[in-house]
Design a protein around this motif. Structure first.
Motif: not given
Length: 110
Positions: A30-43, A87-100
């Motif tokens: 990812t090139g998005n620093v916010v996404e990188l930060y949140l994913y590293s927090k989740y992990f 962790v639960r919120i992050a897993e919920f958001l990761r399981s959602k499709p990004r587009y239909k």
């Protein structure tokens, strides 16, 4: 120079999270620093909330490594409602499709 192994403290979490980013090369994905930060927090929260043993390796009061283990039938060291919720919120958001995708069942692809 001597490395001290002692119990991990919450003040070491940010450095440990940065180790995870660097060690797993998360910036490649990812090139998005916010996404990188949140994913590293989740992990980090996912892994530390499972730990029954969490030790930090310190060199001159600077964290240089983390040792963690998950032993059966042992109490968790950092069992925290906030970590589990994050962790639960992050897993919920990761399981959602990004587009239909539109599916056209009437048309057959040749």
């Amino acid at each position: 120079m001597e490395i001290d192994i002692r119990p991990l403290q919450k003040k070491d979490f940010n450095a440990a999270r940065k180790f995870a980013v660097q060690g797993m090369h998360l910036e490649w994905y990812t090139g998005n620093v916010v996404e990188l930060y949140l994913y590293s927090k989740y992990f980090w929260y996912l892994e530390i909330s499972r730990a029954t043993i969490a030790l930090g390796a310190h060199l001159s009061d600077e964290l240089v490594g983390v040792l963690r283990a998950d032993m059966d039938d042992e109490p968790k060291v950092f069992a925290n409602c906030f970590y589990r919720s994050f962790v639960r919120i992050a897993e919920f958001l990761r399981s959602k499709p990004r587009y239909k995708r539109k599916r056209h069942w009437n048309k057959m692809v040749k």
